[in-house]
Design an enzyme around this catalytic site. Structure first.
Site, short mmCIF file in Angstrom:
data_model
loop_
_atom_site.label_atom_id
_atom_site.label_comp_id
_atom_site.label_asym_id
_atom_site.label_seq_id
_atom_site.Cartn_x
_atom_site.Cartn_y
_atom_site.Cartn_z
N ARG A 78 28.29 77.86 56.37
CA ARG A 78 28.73 78.75 55.30
C ARG A 78 27.84 79.99 55.19
O ARG A 78 28.30 81.09 54.93
CB ARG A 78 28.75 78.00 53.97
CG ARG A 78 30.04 77.23 53.79
CD ARG A 78 30.22 76.78 52.37
NE ARG A 78 29.41 75.60 52.09
CZ ARG A 78 29.40 74.97 50.92
NH1 ARG A 78 30.09 75.43 49.92
NH2 ARG A 78 28.67 73.89 50.73
N TYR A 82 28.80 83.94 54.99
CA TYR A 82 28.41 84.83 53.89
C TYR A 82 27.70 86.07 54.42
O TYR A 82 27.94 87.18 53.96
CB TYR A 82 27.51 84.09 52.89
CG TYR A 82 28.15 82.90 52.22
CD1 TYR A 82 29.54 82.84 52.04
CD2 TYR A 82 27.38 81.85 51.76
CE1 TYR A 82 30.12 81.73 51.43
CE2 TYR A 82 27.97 80.74 51.15
CZ TYR A 82 29.33 80.69 50.99
OH TYR A 82 29.91 79.59 50.39
N TYR A 104 37.17 85.86 43.59
CA TYR A 104 37.82 85.07 42.54
C TYR A 104 36.80 84.55 41.52
O TYR A 104 35.60 84.47 41.82
CB TYR A 104 38.65 83.93 43.13
CG TYR A 104 37.89 82.71 43.61
CD1 TYR A 104 37.36 82.65 44.87
CD2 TYR A 104 37.71 81.61 42.77
CE1 TYR A 104 36.67 81.53 45.31
CE2 TYR A 104 37.03 80.48 43.19
CZ TYR A 104 36.50 80.45 44.47
OH TYR A 104 35.82 79.34 44.89
N HIS A 106 34.27 84.56 38.40
CA HIS A 106 33.24 85.58 38.12
C HIS A 106 32.61 85.92 39.46
O HIS A 106 32.19 85.01 40.19
CB HIS A 106 32.22 84.98 37.15
CG HIS A 106 31.18 85.95 36.70
ND1 HIS A 106 30.34 86.61 37.57
CD2 HIS A 106 30.86 86.40 35.46
CE1 HIS A 106 29.54 87.40 36.90
NE2 HIS A 106 29.83 87.30 35.60
N VAL A 109 29.02 84.35 40.11
CA VAL A 109 28.75 82.94 39.84
C VAL A 109 29.07 82.13 41.10
O VAL A 109 30.22 82.10 41.53
CB VAL A 109 29.60 82.44 38.64
CG1 VAL A 109 29.44 80.95 38.45
CG2 VAL A 109 29.17 83.17 37.36
N ALA A 136 35.00 79.52 36.30
CA ALA A 136 35.58 78.19 36.08
C ALA A 136 35.05 77.59 34.78
O ALA A 136 35.78 76.93 34.04
CB ALA A 136 35.25 77.29 37.26
N GLN A 178 31.09 72.29 42.53
CA GLN A 178 31.23 71.95 43.95
C GLN A 178 31.06 70.44 44.17
O GLN A 178 30.51 70.00 45.17
CB GLN A 178 30.27 72.77 44.81
CG GLN A 178 30.42 74.27 44.55
CD GLN A 178 29.93 75.19 45.65
OE1 GLN A 178 30.54 76.20 45.94
NE2 GLN A 178 28.84 74.88 46.25
N ALA A 219 41.03 74.23 36.83
CA ALA A 219 41.78 75.22 36.05
C ALA A 219 43.08 75.55 36.77
O ALA A 219 43.14 75.50 38.00
CB ALA A 219 40.94 76.49 35.90
N THR A 247 35.49 70.83 39.35
CA THR A 247 34.21 70.89 38.61
C THR A 247 34.12 69.62 37.75
O THR A 247 35.13 69.21 37.16
CB THR A 247 34.16 72.15 37.71
OG1 THR A 247 34.30 73.31 38.55
CG2 THR A 247 32.85 72.26 36.95
C1 LIG Z 1 32.04 78.94 45.32
S1 LIG Z 1 32.23 78.40 43.69
C2 LIG Z 1 33.06 79.79 43.01
C3 LIG Z 1 32.89 79.93 41.53
C4 LIG Z 1 33.58 81.16 40.96
N1 LIG Z 1 32.94 82.37 41.42
C5 LIG Z 1 33.60 81.15 39.44
O1 LIG Z 1 33.16 82.12 38.84
O2 LIG Z 1 34.09 80.19 38.84
C6 LIG Z 1 33.44 77.15 43.88
C7 LIG Z 1 33.36 76.14 42.76
O3 LIG Z 1 33.90 76.71 41.57
C8 LIG Z 1 34.59 75.71 40.84
N2 LIG Z 1 36.02 76.01 40.88
C9 LIG Z 1 36.71 76.73 41.77
N3 LIG Z 1 38.02 76.75 41.46
C10 LIG Z 1 38.14 76.01 40.33
C11 LIG Z 1 39.22 75.64 39.49
N4 LIG Z 1 40.47 76.04 39.74
N5 LIG Z 1 38.97 74.86 38.41
C12 LIG Z 1 37.72 74.44 38.13
N6 LIG Z 1 36.66 74.76 38.87
C13 LIG Z 1 36.87 75.54 39.95
C14 LIG Z 1 34.36 74.38 41.59
O4 LIG Z 1 33.18 73.77 41.07
C15 LIG Z 1 34.17 74.90 42.99
O5 LIG Z 1 33.55 73.94 43.81
#
Ligand SMILES: C[S@@+](CC[C@H](N)C(=O)[O-])C[C@H]1O[C@@H](n2cnc3c(N)ncnc32)[C@H](O)[C@@H]1O
Length: 270
Positions: A78, A82, A104, A106, A109, A136, A178, A219, A247
């Site tokens: 990964r 990146y 996608y 924030h 985050v 999320a 994650q 979500a 999550t």
């Molecule tokens: C690489 S991070 C990205 C987080 C993203 N930038 C944010 O602001 O939420 C990926 C993680 O975000 C969370 N995530 C992503 N999609 C989600 C969703 N639809 N519902 C809940 N958590 C989510 C999960 O914990 C996932 O493993």
């Protein structure tokens, strides 16, 4: 990995600018007015979204859009993906243009590429900034009716939580990100979440009872579809279906008694 300014590129950069925006989770609905304006005004848009509807909407706002998805590949570490994304973003910015990057959730985050591209652009003297959006966690608070102020809130990346023995308070809310990809360092399609979830459950049962309820949360991108909310006893966590978008929410154990001495000092009433 850190990098210094690219001194090989000597062209004047009067127009170069980088704005990294978030698209939130609700398909299109989470886009702020400021993010939308940046997407519309940019000379070049790069995106990493996942949802084709949102990518399509961005294409409508700005036809220059190009996705960064191609930097991912099965088995590719990964961190390599990146780094390639950061290089891709900077290459566009150094062409002396206004680049908007849409990520996608924030954009700052759990999102290395956005922060790092901004850092390196700024080292080059190029104006660069981030526009926040719903993460999320924001949707989780709304969908599950949780106020992080009530018991405090601890938020960790699940693999990091295990590997570094993060210290946490079980009487406070625990959020693990994650959780469906614990131990996945390279991109693996159809990753098996169960071994990682078993290790996590083993650690958590040292702090919570076996039947403590935990919630796997996803979500929903659409107003008409509810979020996926699966609550199981902690011992059943390894058998719970989880994906890269899950999550985990671990509610707090009962509050420990208030410290009366501290209360007296705070109120001045001994
Ligand atoms: C690489 S991070 C990205 C987080 C993203 N930038 C944010 O602001 O939420 C990926 C993680 O975000 C969370 N995530 C992503 N999609 C989600 C969703 N639809 N519902 C809940 N958590 C989510 C999960 O914990 C996932 O493993």
């Amino acid at each position: 990995m850190t990098q210094e300014p690219d001194s090989s590129v000597q062209m004047p950069r009067e127009n170069a600018q980088l704005v990294v925006v978030g698209t939130g989770y609700r398909a299109v609905g989470d886009l702020t007015i400021e993010a939308k304006a940046s997407l519309e005004q940019a000379d070049k848009v790069l995106c990493l979204i996942g949802d084709p509807l949102v990518t399509q909407h961005i294409q409508h706002l700005n036809p220059t859009v190009e996705t960064l998805d191609g930097h991912y590949a099965p088995g590719k570490p990964r961190q390599v993906s990146y780094e390639e994304m950061v290089q891709h973003i900077l290459a566009e910015v150094r062409r002396d243009q206004f680049v908007c990057v849409a990520l996608y959730g924030h954009p700052g985050v759990f999102a290395y590429a956005g922060h790092e591209a901004i850092r390196r652009a700024q080292l080059d003297g190029i104006p660069a900034r981030m526009v926040p959006a719903s993460s999320a966690e924001d949707w989780l608070f709304a969908d599950l009716g949780i106020d992080p102020a009530t018991h405090g809130c601890q938020s960790f990346e699940a693999t990091d939580f295990l590997l570094h023995h993060r210290v946490f308070d079980p009487t406070s809310l625990l959020i693990l990100w994650q959780v469906g990809v614990i131990g996945m360092f390279d991109r693996v399609p159809d990753f098996d979440a169960r071994p990682g979830a078993a290790v996590l459950a083993e650690l958590l049962t040292m702090h919570y009872p076996d039947d403590h309820p935990v919630t796997a949360y996803e979500a929903s991108p659409y107003v008409a579809a509810p979020p996926r909310v699966t609550t199981v006893p902690l011992a059943k966590l390894p058998d719970t279906p989880m994906s890269a978008a899950t999550t985990l929410v671990v509610p707090p154990l009962p509050e420990r008694p208030m410290d009366r001495d501290v209360l007296a000092r705070l109120t001045g009433r001994a």
